[in-house]
Design an enzyme around this catalytic site. Structure first.
Site, PDB file in Angstrom:
ATOM      1  N   LYS A 144       3.029 -12.456  -3.011  1.00 23.48           N
ATOM      2  CA  LYS A 144       3.578 -11.106  -2.869  1.00 23.48           C
ATOM      3  C   LYS A 144       2.507 -10.116  -3.316  1.00 23.48           C
ATOM      4  CE  LYS A 144       8.483 -11.962  -3.462  1.00 23.48           C
ATOM      5  NZ  LYS A 144       9.618 -11.712  -4.352  1.00 23.48           N
TER       6      LYS A 144
ATOM      7  N   HIS B  84       1.317  -4.873  -6.484  1.00 26.16           N
ATOM      8  CA  HIS B  84       1.596  -3.494  -6.082  1.00 26.16           C
ATOM      9  C   HIS B  84       1.500  -2.546  -7.272  1.00 26.16           C
ATOM     10  CE1 HIS B  84       5.497  -3.900  -7.905  1.00 26.16           C
ATOM     11  NE2 HIS B  84       5.742  -4.965  -7.172  1.00 26.16           N
TER      12      HIS B  84
ATOM     13  N   HIS C 120       2.861  -3.347 -10.637  1.00 25.45           N
ATOM     14  CA  HIS C 120       2.031  -4.277 -11.410  1.00 25.45           C
ATOM     15  C   HIS C 120       0.807  -3.579 -11.978  1.00 25.45           C
ATOM     16  CE1 HIS C 120       4.159  -7.303  -8.773  1.00 25.45           C
ATOM     17  NE2 HIS C 120       4.484  -7.654  -9.999  1.00 25.45           N
TER      18      HIS C 120
END
Ligand code: ARG
Length: 566
Positions: free
Chosen positions: A123, A126, A129
């Protein structure tokens, strides 16, 4: 370093008999009424005198003293004006001893674990994070600097039902995606596609579920694919970590805790904390004022996010014997951590561990475009954001200084530093709008502003070949207001770092650095540093050398590097 408050306490102690004297001496921030104050009304009752009389009396008794320029009695407060030379000497002598370690704490026995970043395999890394990564890294550096045994942990999200879907997607279309070259982008595309198919076709969804089961049962094909996804994802994450200059002491995925699930559940069952609800195992937490029970095992027998967190707590307690374990995660997970910490108290662990658990929550970052969703595939990767910041920084710097050497190195430091600083400039709980232009504004309260002040200081020091020596300082030259303002800030550096740690708020340090840079710029505008008066010149040089050092080292704690020129 000499603690001035302690010195004031020593003087007052001769005349005042209360046990929390030290805590009651506070710093004055306004510059007009002195440096520290002691409120006398707290003695009023016992001495049966008005605060004003007590303050007057104390002032009289203290009289002349080397530490104070003067002591004033104002409305029942005793205000201390510290002798400027005395404070300057303390600061300069300390700096002379410690240099770039100025403010550093001595080794402490406590162990602090800081869990941060923790992205999810397959994933995107982004912008949410980005926050945990930047805040966590700053806290890590700060605790370490203060002398704690500090361990940085990346609790990698490498487990979950999405892997069942990815495996199915890979089986169907694996050869269409170049996962090795572009892991996250390709895996996300595949994930979006398989999700769409699952929405249409129940049978596909069932196959995905089955893949996940097989993965849990260590099926070789599934495990190998999962390993492949993890390896390539991690390689991509590492590019971002390299840009941010981050290393972890431990990277351990959630998957590694699945085997501990039964142990956790049996302890909770032994303690009569588990009930079964619709086939799932749950722990009721209403005793702890938490209305939502914590699910610890799904109805199909699978482990769950919370259980893996519980297993991680037990593992960390055994391995590190921690005093604190901080979780830097967004506020969407407030309830999750409340539940996990509450359930952890039923695991028969030493109370000290439970008391040491703390969720360091932070607000949401929004790109100007609005909220991002992985499932639909429109997300922005941190790596791309950082690269964009570097490009922007480059063009701004080249415009100001077309002949600059090492432009790429400088643009990297300014671009990345700006994003990091922007993230750390406000109390972490605030929601923020992510705005690169604002972060890169050289005139704002930004990273480039600090870097620019640092570079200017450096260029002055360069002119004298960095020759600044304590023995050449004449303290009489530094008692003017503008110098003293800097000296007081320098004196306070360590307190600021300690406060940032005690509140787990890196912004306290960011704001301080802005204030220091600002105060320096006023000092610079009003003083000729390379003065013809050599005493003055040497004293100023010593002072600005310390300022430059703190700008550099303080920024380093936040995760920001200083360029040499810009
Ligand atoms: N991987 C999770 C996410 O991206 C964050 C993990 C937080 N840490 C934890 N111990 N639960 O949302």
């Amino acid at each position: 370093m000499v603690d001035v408050k302690k010195e004031i306490e020593l003087v007052l102690k001769k005349y005042v008999d209360i046990n929390n004297l030290y805590e009651n001496i506070t710093e004055i921030k306004d510059e007009v009424n002195g440096d520290y104050t002691f409120p006398c009304f707290m003695l009023s009752k016992e001495l049966k005198k008005s605060p004003k009389d007590i303050a007057d009396d104390l002032k009289e008794k203290i009289g002349n003293n080397d530490i104070f320029e003067k002591v004033e009695s104002v409305n029942g407060y005793l205000n201390f004006f510290i002798n400027k030379k005395y404070l300057t000497k303390i600061v300069f002598e300390e700096f002379d001893k410690t240099k770039e370690e100025y403010g550093k704490g001595s080794k402490k026995p406590e162990t602090v674990l800081i869990e941060y970043s923790s992205p999810n395999i397959a994933k995107p890394f982004h912008i949410g994070h980005l926050r945990t990564t930047v805040i966590g890294h700053a806290l890590y550096n700060i605790y370490k600097f203060l002398g704690y045994n500090t361990i940085g942990i990346n609790h990698l999200g490498d487990y979950g039902t999405q892997f069942g879907k990815l495996i199915e997607g890979y089986k169907l279309w694996g050869n269409e995606y170049d996962i090795e070259k572009n892991p996250i982008d390709e895996l996300v595309k595949m994930y979006v596609r398989i999700n769409a198919l699952c929405d249409e076709d129940e049978e596909v969804l069932e196959r995905c579920r089955n893949n996940f089961k097989l993965l849990e049962q260590d099926d070789e094909y599934c495990v190998n694919l999962w390993k492949k996804f993890s390896k390539y994802s991690m390689e991509e994450f590492n590019r971002t970590y390299d840009m941010l200059n981050i290393k972890f002491d431990e990277i351990k995925g959630e998957a590694s805790y699945v085997k501990d699930m039964n142990d956790i559940i049996s302890t909770l069952e032994k303690n009569n904390k588990v009930t079964v609800s619709e086939g799932a195992k749950i722990v009721d937490l209403s005793d702890k004022n938490i209305n939502t029970p914590c699910i610890i095992q799904k109805s199909n027998g699978s482990s769950i996010y919370a259980t893996r967190d519980l297993a991680a707590i037990k593992y960390r307690a055994n391995k590190y014997d921690f005093d604190k374990c901080l979780y830097v995660t967004g506020y969407e997970q407030d309830l999750h951590f409340k539940q996990v910490f509450a359930v952890a108290s039923y695991l028969d662990l030493d109370k000290k561990y439970i008391a040491g658990l703390e969720h360091i929550s932070y607000g949401m970052y929004r790109l100007k475009e609005g909220k991002m969703s992985t499932r639909k595939g429109n997300f922005v990767k941190v790596e791309d954001i950082l690269n964009e910041a570097i490009e922007k920084a480059k063009s701004i710097i080249l415009e100001k200084n077309p002949d600059i050497e090492d432009i790429d190195e400088t643009a990297k430091k300014v671009g990345i530093g700006s994003v990091v600083f922007g993230d750390l400039y406000n109390s972490r709980i605030k929601d923020e709008v992510f705005d690169l232009d604002e972060m890169l504004n050289f005139q704002g309260e930004t990273c480039p502003y600090i870097q620019y002040m640092y570079v200017r200081i450096n260029s002055i020091l360069h002119k004298v070949d960095g020759k600044v020596l304590l023995k050449d300082v004449n303290y009489d030259k530094l008692s003017n207001d503008l110098s003293y303002r800097l000296i007081k800030l320098i004196y306070n550096y360590k307190n600021v770092i300690e406060e940032a740690a005690s509140k787990n708020e890196p912004y306290i340090l960011s704001r301080y650095l802005i204030k220091l840079a600002n105060t320096y710029s006023v000092f610079y505008a009003n003083n000729k540093i390379l003065s013809d008066d050599m005493d003055e010149r040497n004293s100023y040089l010593y002072l600005i050398n310390i300022v430059g050092n703190i700008l550099k080292e303080g920024s380093k704690l936040l995760g920001i590097e200083m360029p040499n020129k810009m």
